[in-house]
Write an enzyme that holds these catalytic residues in place. Structure first.
Site, PDB file in Angstrom:
ATOM      1  N   GLU A 173     -22.729 -53.071  -3.591  1.00 53.98           N
ATOM      2  CA  GLU A 173     -21.654 -52.955  -2.589  1.00 53.98           C
ATOM      3  C   GLU A 173     -20.338 -53.461  -3.148  1.00 53.98           C
ATOM      4  O   GLU A 173     -20.280 -54.562  -3.717  1.00 53.98           O
ATOM      5  CB  GLU A 173     -22.054 -53.757  -1.341  1.00 53.98           C
ATOM      6  CG  GLU A 173     -21.758 -53.046  -0.049  1.00 53.98           C
ATOM      7  CD  GLU A 173     -22.547 -51.747   0.116  1.00 53.98           C
ATOM      8  OE1 GLU A 173     -21.925 -50.675   0.019  1.00 53.98           O
ATOM      9  OE2 GLU A 173     -23.770 -51.790   0.334  1.00 53.98           O
ATOM     10  N   HIS A 174     -19.292 -52.648  -2.983  1.00 55.55           N
ATOM     11  CA  HIS A 174     -17.939 -52.924  -3.488  1.00 55.55           C
ATOM     12  C   HIS A 174     -17.892 -52.940  -5.020  1.00 55.55           C
ATOM     13  O   HIS A 174     -16.920 -53.398  -5.604  1.00 55.55           O
ATOM     14  CB  HIS A 174     -17.358 -54.229  -2.919  1.00 55.55           C
ATOM     15  CG  HIS A 174     -16.958 -54.113  -1.472  1.00 55.55           C
ATOM     16  ND1 HIS A 174     -15.647 -54.043  -1.068  1.00 55.55           N
ATOM     17  CD2 HIS A 174     -17.692 -54.022  -0.338  1.00 55.55           C
ATOM     18  CE1 HIS A 174     -15.603 -53.953   0.269  1.00 55.55           C
ATOM     19  NE2 HIS A 174     -16.831 -53.926   0.732  1.00 55.55           N
TER      20      HIS A 174
ATOM     21  N   SER B 207     -17.803 -39.082   6.734  1.00 49.76           N
ATOM     22  CA  SER B 207     -16.658 -38.446   6.077  1.00 49.76           C
ATOM     23  C   SER B 207     -17.088 -37.717   4.804  1.00 49.76           C
ATOM     24  O   SER B 207     -16.686 -36.574   4.571  1.00 49.76           O
ATOM     25  CB  SER B 207     -15.573 -39.479   5.778  1.00 49.76           C
ATOM     26  OG  SER B 207     -16.063 -40.548   5.015  1.00 49.76           O
TER      27      SER B 207
ATOM     28  N   GLU C 281      -9.964 -37.878   0.294  1.00 53.01           N
ATOM     29  CA  GLU C 281     -10.012 -39.113   1.092  1.00 53.01           C
ATOM     30  C   GLU C 281      -8.897 -40.076   0.672  1.00 53.01           C
ATOM     31  O   GLU C 281      -8.266 -40.707   1.512  1.00 53.01           O
ATOM     32  CB  GLU C 281     -11.403 -39.745   0.951  1.00 53.01           C
ATOM     33  CG  GLU C 281     -11.637 -40.865   1.919  1.00 53.01           C
ATOM     34  CD  GLU C 281     -13.019 -40.862   2.564  1.00 53.01           C
ATOM     35  OE1 GLU C 281     -13.792 -39.887   2.410  1.00 53.01           O
ATOM     36  OE2 GLU C 281     -13.320 -41.847   3.237  1.00 53.01           O
TER      37      GLU C 281
ATOM     38  N   ASP D 245     -19.725 -42.392  -2.130  1.00 59.47           N
ATOM     39  CA  ASP D 245     -20.204 -41.603  -0.991  1.00 59.47           C
ATOM     40  C   ASP D 245     -20.394 -40.137  -1.355  1.00 59.47           C
ATOM     41  O   ASP D 245     -21.419 -39.518  -1.036  1.00 59.47           O
ATOM     42  CB  ASP D 245     -19.216 -41.694   0.172  1.00 59.47           C
ATOM     43  CG  ASP D 245     -19.032 -43.113   0.669  1.00 59.47           C
ATOM     44  OD1 ASP D 245     -19.764 -44.005   0.200  1.00 59.47           O
ATOM     45  OD2 ASP D 245     -18.147 -43.325   1.520  1.00 59.47           O
TER      46      ASP D 245
ATOM     47  N   TYR E 142     -11.020 -54.562   3.524  1.00 59.69           N
ATOM     48  CA  TYR E 142     -11.403 -53.792   2.335  1.00 59.69           C
ATOM     49  C   TYR E 142     -10.292 -53.869   1.286  1.00 59.69           C
ATOM     50  O   TYR E 142     -10.542 -54.157   0.111  1.00 59.69           O
ATOM     51  CB  TYR E 142     -11.659 -52.342   2.750  1.00 59.69           C
ATOM     52  CG  TYR E 142     -12.157 -51.419   1.663  1.00 59.69           C
ATOM     53  CD1 TYR E 142     -13.524 -51.220   1.472  1.00 59.69           C
ATOM     54  CD2 TYR E 142     -11.276 -50.738   0.831  1.00 59.69           C
ATOM     55  CE1 TYR E 142     -13.982 -50.355   0.480  1.00 59.69           C
ATOM     56  CE2 TYR E 142     -11.719 -49.884  -0.163  1.00 59.69           C
ATOM     57  CZ  TYR E 142     -13.080 -49.692  -0.333  1.00 59.69           C
ATOM     58  OH  TYR E 142     -13.529 -48.844  -1.313  1.00 59.69           O
TER      59      TYR E 142
HETATM   60  P1  ADP Z   1     -17.712 -43.034   8.092  1.00 59.02           P
HETATM   61  O1  ADP Z   1     -18.159 -44.407   7.708  1.00 59.02           O
HETATM   62  O2  ADP Z   1     -18.598 -42.448   9.140  1.00 59.02           O
HETATM   63  O3  ADP Z   1     -17.493 -42.155   6.914  1.00 59.02           O
HETATM   64  P2  ADP Z   1     -14.873 -42.736   8.249  1.00 59.02           P
HETATM   65  O4  ADP Z   1     -13.839 -43.424   9.060  1.00 59.02           O
HETATM   66  O5  ADP Z   1     -14.794 -42.786   6.779  1.00 59.02           O
HETATM   67  O6  ADP Z   1     -16.289 -43.242   8.788  1.00 59.02           O
HETATM   68  O7  ADP Z   1     -14.881 -41.188   8.634  1.00 59.02           O
HETATM   69  C1  ADP Z   1     -14.974 -40.808   9.980  1.00 59.02           C
HETATM   70  C2  ADP Z   1     -14.019 -39.658  10.222  1.00 59.02           C
HETATM   71  O8  ADP Z   1     -14.523 -38.471   9.598  1.00 59.02           O
HETATM   72  C3  ADP Z   1     -13.898 -39.302  11.680  1.00 59.02           C
HETATM   73  O9  ADP Z   1     -12.955 -40.108  12.338  1.00 59.02           O
HETATM   74  C4  ADP Z   1     -13.442 -37.846  11.582  1.00 59.02           C
HETATM   75  O10 ADP Z   1     -12.057 -37.777  11.302  1.00 59.02           O
HETATM   76  C5  ADP Z   1     -14.222 -37.350  10.376  1.00 59.02           C
HETATM   77  N1  ADP Z   1     -15.474 -36.759  10.842  1.00 59.02           N
HETATM   78  C6  ADP Z   1     -16.711 -37.280  10.790  1.00 59.02           C
HETATM   79  N2  ADP Z   1     -17.625 -36.462  11.332  1.00 59.02           N
HETATM   80  C7  ADP Z   1     -16.932 -35.385  11.756  1.00 59.02           C
HETATM   81  C8  ADP Z   1     -17.291 -34.161  12.404  1.00 59.02           C
HETATM   82  N3  ADP Z   1     -18.559 -33.893  12.767  1.00 59.02           N
HETATM   83  N4  ADP Z   1     -16.306 -33.275  12.656  1.00 59.02           N
HETATM   84  C9  ADP Z   1     -15.037 -33.532  12.311  1.00 59.02           C
HETATM   85  N5  ADP Z   1     -14.641 -34.638  11.712  1.00 59.02           N
HETATM   86  C10 ADP Z   1     -15.565 -35.562  11.429  1.00 59.02           C
HETATM   87 MG    MG Z   2     -16.180 -42.686   5.310  1.00 63.80          MG
END
Ligand code: ADP
Ligand code: MG
Length: 388
Positions: free
Chosen positions: A37-38, A134, A166, A178, A230
């Site tokens: 992690e990290h 994401s 990202e 990821d 982070y």
């Molecule tokens: P995670 O830890 O789940 O990756 P993030 O903040 O990095 O959290 O990413 C979440 C973001 O990814 C959501 O706020 C949205 O913008 C996008 N996202 C995730 N799932 C979907 C989906 N099914 N449809 C559209 N956008 C999504």
């Molecule tokens: Mg994410």
């Protein structure tokens, strides 16, 4: 009648929205980081696997140069002309899928000649649970567009495409972990990734044969300072590396820590010690798996958690309680997974003990007055693929 699969459902959702059938369906999974992690942004080692929750994307061809994207996640659909695709032109949720389209252009794709597409997404990866919803979106879109546009980019490059989207479009300074997990994983295996060379090796986990499960305990806690925390940890790592005169903390080894303690301030030293010891734990986990199987890696998972809790200070009381309760009720090992400040813990558990640990964790949370956690088993699964 057989049950509709997520692939059928996403294709049907596409047809409903766009009034025609898609030309193909692709999917990519979320991920759990087993250990490491990290360490990714310190040029170190990580060891994630893809989970059985996936983002599914249906793609339809267009004759013009317009890209439209919709998702079951939100009523807001987005439309853009390919000539207008810049990091600045994208925001909100569409920065993930459309950011990938832009980023493909940064890795050699000639976006001035490709046709537009319609995209419809549906994902079973929970958002913000530390399972990288994401990367699931980015990787499914990257593979779909690479296929449809005949770009011929390999998977390690597609991982970089998702990361660039990202970093530059969404604006999150995340590493390559990821997307690599989402694109490179195999069933019942994890990806041993060297974040400096980007060499990736798929290592069998053998959970099925050994009767073991990985239980995710999502605390449903997200702390407002997660992003700031982070960034602060990244800054500590950079400053530690600078003081120690190395390019990155990857170049510091466990045997160097005594000297590091004499030149770093107390807090920076603990941040550095987490990264250095965590890199070693990833190497030890891979070796232990090969020599003795998954049943033997518990102490390394446990030690990783202690290091994140005491040295890197990225855990929260809910996560610590999830981990200690799982350990107290027979988990082989348990640790927080993901960036920290909330999110999920994982426990490596004998199959038969899964319901016991789920029950005990729920009871412990209720006793503390914490919000109920969500618990579920994840199966290490195949990475991104074309499904139809
Ligand atoms: P995670 O830890 O789940 O990756 P993030 O903040 O990095 O959290 O990413 C979440 C973001 O990814 C959501 O706020 C949205 O913008 C996008 N996202 C995730 N799932 C979907 C989906 N099914 N449809 C559209 N956008 C999504
Ligand atoms: Mg994410």
């Amino acid at each position: 009648m057989t049950e509709a699969t997520p692939i059928d459902e996403t294709a049907a959702g596409f047809s409903e929205r766009y009034g025609r059938a898609p030309v193909g369906v692709w999917s990519a999974p979320g991920r759990v980081n087993l250990i490491g992690e990290h360490t990714d942004y310190n040029d170190g080692f990580v060891f994630p696997f893809a989970i059985d929750q996936r983002a599914v994307v249906a793609l339809g061809a267009r004759d013009d140069r317009v890209v439209r994207v919709s998702s079951t996640f939100t009523p807001e659909a987005v439309e853009i002309h390919l000539d207008d695709l810049t990091p600045e032109s994208l925001d909100g949720w569409s920065a993930y899928p459309l950011g990938v389209a832009w980023a493909l252009g940064q890795f050699g794709a000639d976006l001035s000649t490709v046709p537009g597409v319609d995209l419809h997404i549906s994902s079973s990866v929970p958002v913000g649970a530390g399972l990288s919803s994401s990367a699931a979106i980015e990787s499914s879109i990257a593979l779909a567009l690479d296929d449809h546009w005949n770009l011929g980019l390999d998977r390690p490059t597609l991982a970089k495409v998702g990361q660039l989207a990202e970093n530059r479009v969404v604006g999150a300074p995340t590493g390559i972990l990821d997307q690599s997990a989402s694109l490179l994983s195999h069933a019942d295996a994890a990806v041993f990734l060297d974040c400096r060379s980007l060499d990736a090796e798929v290592i069998p986990l053998g959970l099925v044969a050994d009767g073991l499960s990985i239980l995710v305990i999502d605390t449903n806690v997200t702390h407002a300072h997660a992003t700031g925390g982070y960034a602060a940890r990244r800054a500590s790592c950079e400053s530690g590396a600078k003081t120690l005169g190395v390019e990155s903390l990857r170049d510091v080894h466990v045997g160097d820590l005594d000297r590091a303690a004499t030149v770093l301030d107390e807090e920076t030293f603990r941040r550095v010690r987490h990264i250095v010891s965590e890199n070693q734990r990833v190497l030890d986990t891979v070796r232990t798996l090969r020599e003795h199987g998954a049943g033997a890696i518990g102490p390394l998972l446990d030690a990783s958690h202690v290091s994140m809790r005491d040295d890197f200070e990225i855990t929260v009381p809910e996560i610590d309680l999830a981990v200690s309760t799982a350990q107290a009720h027979g988990a082989i090992g348990a640790r927080m997974t993901g960036g920290g400040f909330g999110g999920s813990a994982i426990a490596l558990v004998i199959d038969a003990l899964v319901p016991v640990i789920e029950r005990e964790v729920r009871a412990a949370f209720a006793e503390q007055g914490y919000r109920a956690p969500t618990t579920f088993v994840v199966r290490p699964s195949e990475g991104a693929r074309r499904d139809a």
